[in-house]
Design an enzyme around this catalytic site. Structure first.
Site, short mmCIF file in Angstrom:
data_model
loop_
_atom_site.label_atom_id
_atom_site.label_comp_id
_atom_site.label_asym_id
_atom_site.label_seq_id
_atom_site.Cartn_x
_atom_site.Cartn_y
_atom_site.Cartn_z
N GLY A 21 27.45 -5.58 15.48
CA GLY A 21 27.13 -6.42 16.62
C GLY A 21 26.66 -5.74 17.88
O GLY A 21 26.22 -6.41 18.82
N CYS B 128 -0.02 -22.46 10.29
CA CYS B 128 -0.15 -23.79 10.89
C CYS B 128 1.19 -24.29 11.42
O CYS B 128 1.79 -25.21 10.86
CB CYS B 128 -0.67 -24.78 9.86
SG CYS B 128 -1.98 -24.08 8.89
#
Ligand code: LLP
Length: 418
Positions: free
Chosen positions: A240, A344
């Site tokens: 982390g 797209c």
């Protein structure tokens, strides 16, 4: 943080190789990683933990290329895995199964069986159902499963909500207030051997405080367990630690350890860590080429050949990553661009509102792309996944070839004519 890219004569280099050479030789788009940076980032942890019994388990999900795993295995790394696929990668790369911790919210019996067979260091168990399944599965194959419970210490990691995992509202781990009882039940299970406790509170943390809070919560539990006769061999604080993507001030591994290790003074438990991003993110770039430059009056778009399927972080988390040309060229006017892919989807962008002096055909590189880049890539829009290259001094190693059309349809079949 290790600086992976340097400038010489208007050219950007990774170690001793111009980025332009990599793009030209291996094609675009392509990921490039610095072996030296990966190694140094790992050794940083090792050095900082010199005085402490430890096991550094590199989190495979951040970059699972087998050459990356091989580099780390050679340095003595352990591995944090979340699937049988990641386990096979570690084995293929020469990793030691005895240094593997198996995380993941719900492992299947098949996955458990394989991990038991090769003899991993421990299973980080996230629920009572998983514990029961592991006990049954271990009995079936006549093994005893080493277990660490992943507890949820209810600590706010203060990071992006999608990558924050230590709060009660998240799906991860066992509520720390219920963990004591679950340990007691686990201790009664014949094919379970309790070896540790684990937590992972989130990713891209830029503050040490939540780690310290989490460790303090874990230690209370560890002591309660000891009083009840359950002695743990290790404490796993997870991964982390954040990296600098833009201008974040990120604690160094040294300062993190300077704050964490005093809490473990005079204790016998081994410290396990599961860093991913802090080892690979800033060791890698994504190279791409500008295909089309277009303007709709208000906005300039640089449409590149990389897209959200190659690097999902901007689309998924609105992540900000540096992007620059690999060579500074004359006759370029600086303009404000959105750098977008050809897919797209409006979300198909890599960088927005960037001042860039570029033209069609130029190569760009996206920084901090070594973690959660290739591993999160997909074949969306039937785009082959890109090549990966490892830079080692002046040497270049192709560590993954670009996919072909055959790769795209592998396993697919036309139906028999009716
Ligand atoms: N251990 C466990 C149990 C984890 O779930 C993770 C990451 C790590 C270790 C490694 O964390 P790191 O040191 O890399 O922060 N795709 C997101 C990140 C997801 C992190 C998931 N878990 C991103 O691109 O920002």
């Amino acid at each position: 943080m290790h600086s992976t890219i340097t400038t010489r004569d208007n050219q950007q280099f990774m170690e001793d190789v111009p980025l332009a050479t990599i793009a030209r030789d291996f094609g675009s788009p392509c990921y490039a990683y610095s072996k030296d940076a990966i190694s140094e980032n790992f050794l940083n942890y090792q050095r900082a933990l010199d005085s402490q019994d430890h096991l550094i388990c590199y989190s495979v999900k951040s970059n699972s290329n087998i050459a990356v795993l091989q580099t780390l295995a050679k340095l003595g790394a352990g591995f944090d895995i979340v699937s049988a696929g990641e386990l096979e990668r570690v084995l293929l790369a020469g990793g030691d199964p005895a240094k593997v911790v198996y995380s993941g919210v719900a492992k299947s019996a098949v996955e458990m069986r394989r991990a038991l067979q090769v003899g991993i260091h421990c299973f980080n168990v996230e629920s009572e159902s998983e514990l029961a399944l592991l006990n049954r599965t271990a009995a079936e194959v006549n093994r005893v499963a080493p277990v660490s419970l992943r507890v949820n210490p209810d600590v706010d990691a203060k990071t992006h909500p999608y990558i924050s995992t230590g709060l009660k509202e998240n799906k991860f781990g066992i509520d720390i207030n219920k963990a004591f009882d679950v340990y007691q039940r686990a201790a009664q299970m014949e094919n379970i051997s309790i070896v540790g406790v684990d937590c992972h509170i989130g990713s891209q943390l830029t503050d040490i405080r939540p780690f310290i809070d989490a460790m303090n919560h874990l230690l209370v539990l560890v002591d309660q367990l000891a009083e009840s006769g359950i002695r743990l061999q290790h404490i796993d604080i997870g991964g982390g630690l954040g990296v600098c993507y833009q201008d974040e001030v990120v604690p160094s591994v040294d300062s993190y350890m300077a704050a964490l290790l005093p809490l473990l003074k005079d204790r016998t438990e081994t410290l396990v860590m599961e860093p991913g991003r802090s080892i690979t993110a800033n060791a890698g770039v994504l190279l791409m080429q500008v295909q089309v430059i277009k303007s709709n009056g208000e906005k300039n778009f640089a449409i590149v050949d990389a897209a959200m399927n190659d690097m999902l972080r901007p689309a998924l988390y609105n992540a900000w990553m540096h992007i620059h040309p690999v060579e500074s060229k004359a006759n370029r006017t600086e303009k404000n661009y959105d750098v977008v892919g050809p897919i797209c989807e409006t979300g198909d962008f890599l960088a927005k509102d960037r001042l860039l002096a570029i033209a069609e055909g130029d190569y760009l590189y996206l920084l901090s792309a070594g973690a959660y880049g290739f591993t999160m890539s997909s074949n969306y829009n039937s785009r082959p996944r890109v090549a990966e290259v490892m830079v080692d001094g002046e040497q270049l190693h192709l560590i993954r070839t670009r996919e072909t059309f055959e790769d795209l349809v592998r396993g697919e079949q036309l139906m028999a004519e009716q």
